[in-house]
Design an enzyme around this catalytic site. Structure first.
Site, PDB file in Angstrom:
ATOM      1  N   PHE A  93       0.832  -1.200   0.000  1.00 25.65           N
ATOM      2  CA  PHE A  93       0.000   0.000   0.000  1.00 25.65           C
ATOM      3  C   PHE A  93       0.864   1.247   0.000  1.00 25.65           C
ATOM      4  CE2 PHE A  93       0.687  -1.009   4.457  1.00 25.65           C
ATOM      5  CZ  PHE A  93       0.936   0.222   5.048  1.00 25.65           C
ATOM      6  N   CYS A  94       0.280   2.340  -0.466  1.00 26.33           N
ATOM      7  CA  CYS A  94       0.921   3.650  -0.399  1.00 26.33           C
ATOM      8  C   CYS A  94      -0.114   4.625   0.174  1.00 26.33           C
ATOM      9  CB  CYS A  94       1.449   4.083  -1.776  1.00 26.33           C
ATOM     10  SG  CYS A  94       0.191   4.180  -3.079  1.00 26.33           S
ATOM     11  N   TRP A  95      -0.041   5.886  -0.183  1.00 24.49           N
ATOM     12  CA  TRP A  95      -0.943   6.857   0.427  1.00 24.49           C
ATOM     13  C   TRP A  95      -2.388   6.683  -0.034  1.00 24.49           C
ATOM     14  CZ3 TRP A  95      -2.803   9.428   4.048  1.00 24.49           C
ATOM     15  CH2 TRP A  95      -3.611  10.552   3.883  1.00 24.49           C
ATOM     16  N   ILE A 122      -3.404   3.995   2.527  1.00 28.00           N
ATOM     17  CA  ILE A 122      -3.486   4.288   3.955  1.00 28.00           C
ATOM     18  C   ILE A 122      -4.488   5.406   4.232  1.00 28.00           C
ATOM     19  CG2 ILE A 122      -1.615   5.989   4.048  1.00 28.00           C
ATOM     20  CD1 ILE A 122      -0.767   4.675   6.710  1.00 28.00           C
TER      21      ILE A 122
END
Length: 348
Positions: A93-95, A122
């Site tokens: 995952f990233c932002w 996130i």
């Protein structure tokens, strides 16, 4: 093609099997807040992310993508090698579940490494945390550990945890000990990080009959307790530890180790100096300057912290209080264990 996974499905999956979450954002972003239990395998380090971000602002999307590809291609072997060490199902995952996590999942797929991508990243997780904390009902009863500063509350909570008792360590999650000197030698958490750690612990202990927690104020360093938990804490059984001043001074010296950060303690003292009677404040200041930390702590307890504590705990009725007189922290710990055993016998 890699598979996108929703947050509810990811949480359900974590309950059924060991699952590795991989945050592919920069180390700085990871340290500020992540999903608890995640590991960090970044696509860009902090400097690289800043460079790509500057190019994006000044030259546009295509130029930023091109530079990002140049940077990432050079570190690709090392990036893949870290993922090969993971032996469980994994989700990256990233932002926002955008370019970075898509790139990571795609590259892993090409190398024969199966990974999900968290939809919404996130940011979706943060929205879920906020909603959970607003609507949360925490079922276990609380044993709230109170005591004058230096009573060894944190050490007792740690020992209780090692003995298998459910413990929510608010100070540890906040990265702060709760006093004016509480951040020294620690890395304070921001609200996002604290909330994520807290909701993880709440979910972990939701079905326990009781949980130990420390009697903190609503604010701990830079963070605040959610209203539901603060209210439950205030209305729960309060365990008050009473230890001799000498033992409390020893505990504080061992915990804070002021000789490692003498100037930080002198600076922090200036924030409360005006609240202490001038002759005593001068004594404390001189003791700090001469590194007589035992004397400084004893005076701070007697003339600042103890009076504040007595005032803040007056509102608890007698039926809500249990006083534990102890000679040492170990003695207090043993008496708490005995109290828990008696409580369990009565409840059974």
């Amino acid at each position: 093609m890699f598979q996108d996974i929703s947050l509810p499905d990811l949480l359900a999956s974590q309950e059924k099997e060991t699952h590795t979450l991989v945050d592919v954002r920069s180390p700085k972003e990871f340290n500020e807040a992540t999903i608890p239990g995640s590991i960090n395998i970044p696509i860009f380090n902090d400097e690289e992310r800043a460079e790509v971000g500057t190019i994006y602002k000044q030259q546009g999307v295509e130029a930023a993508k091109e530079r990002g590809l140049q940077i990432f291609s050079q570190k690709l072997p090392a990036f893949i090698a870290e993922f090969k060490q993971i032996e469980t199902p994994m989700t990256v995952f990233c932002w926002r579940g955008g370019m970075r996590s898509k790139t990571a999942a795609t590259v892993l797929e090409l190398m024969g490494i199966r990974a999900n991508r968290l939809m919404g990243g996130i940011r979706t997780y943060r929205q879920w945390v906020v909603q959970e904390l607003e609507n949360q009902q925490f079922k276990p009863k609380l044993f709230v550990l109170n005591g004058y500063t230096g009573s060894g509350k944190t050490a007792i909570l740690q020992r209780l945890s090692k003995h298998g008792y459910p413990v929510i360590d608010l100070e540890k999650m906040a990265g702060h000990r709760g006093s004016i000197f509480g951040q020294i030698g620690l890395e304070p958490s921001n609200q996002k990080k604290f909330d994520s750690l807290l909701i993880s612990e709440i979910r972990r202990y939701q079905d326990e009959p009781f949980v130990f927690i420390e009697g903190e104020s609503k604010r701990i360093g830079k963070v605040y307790l959610p209203p539901f938990l603060n209210e439950k804490k205030e209305n729960s059984l309060q365990l008050f530890l009473h230890l001799p001043v000498e033992e409390r001074v020893r505990n504080i010296l061992e915990d804070y180790q002021p000789w490692e950060y003498p100037h930080h303690f002198e600076e922090a003292f200036q924030l409360i100096k005006k609240r202490i009677h001038t002759p005593i404040a001068k004594q404390i200041e001189e003791a700090l300057e001469s590194h007589d930390f035992a004397l400084a702590i004893k005076l701070l307890l007697e003339y600042y912290y103890d009076p504040k504590y007595e005032y803040s705990t007056k509102h608890y009725p007698d039926k809500q209080r249990i006083t534990i007189e102890a000679a040492t922290t170990d003695d207090a710990f043993q008496k708490i264990l005995q109290m828990v055993k008696v409580s369990n016998q009565h409840s059974n």
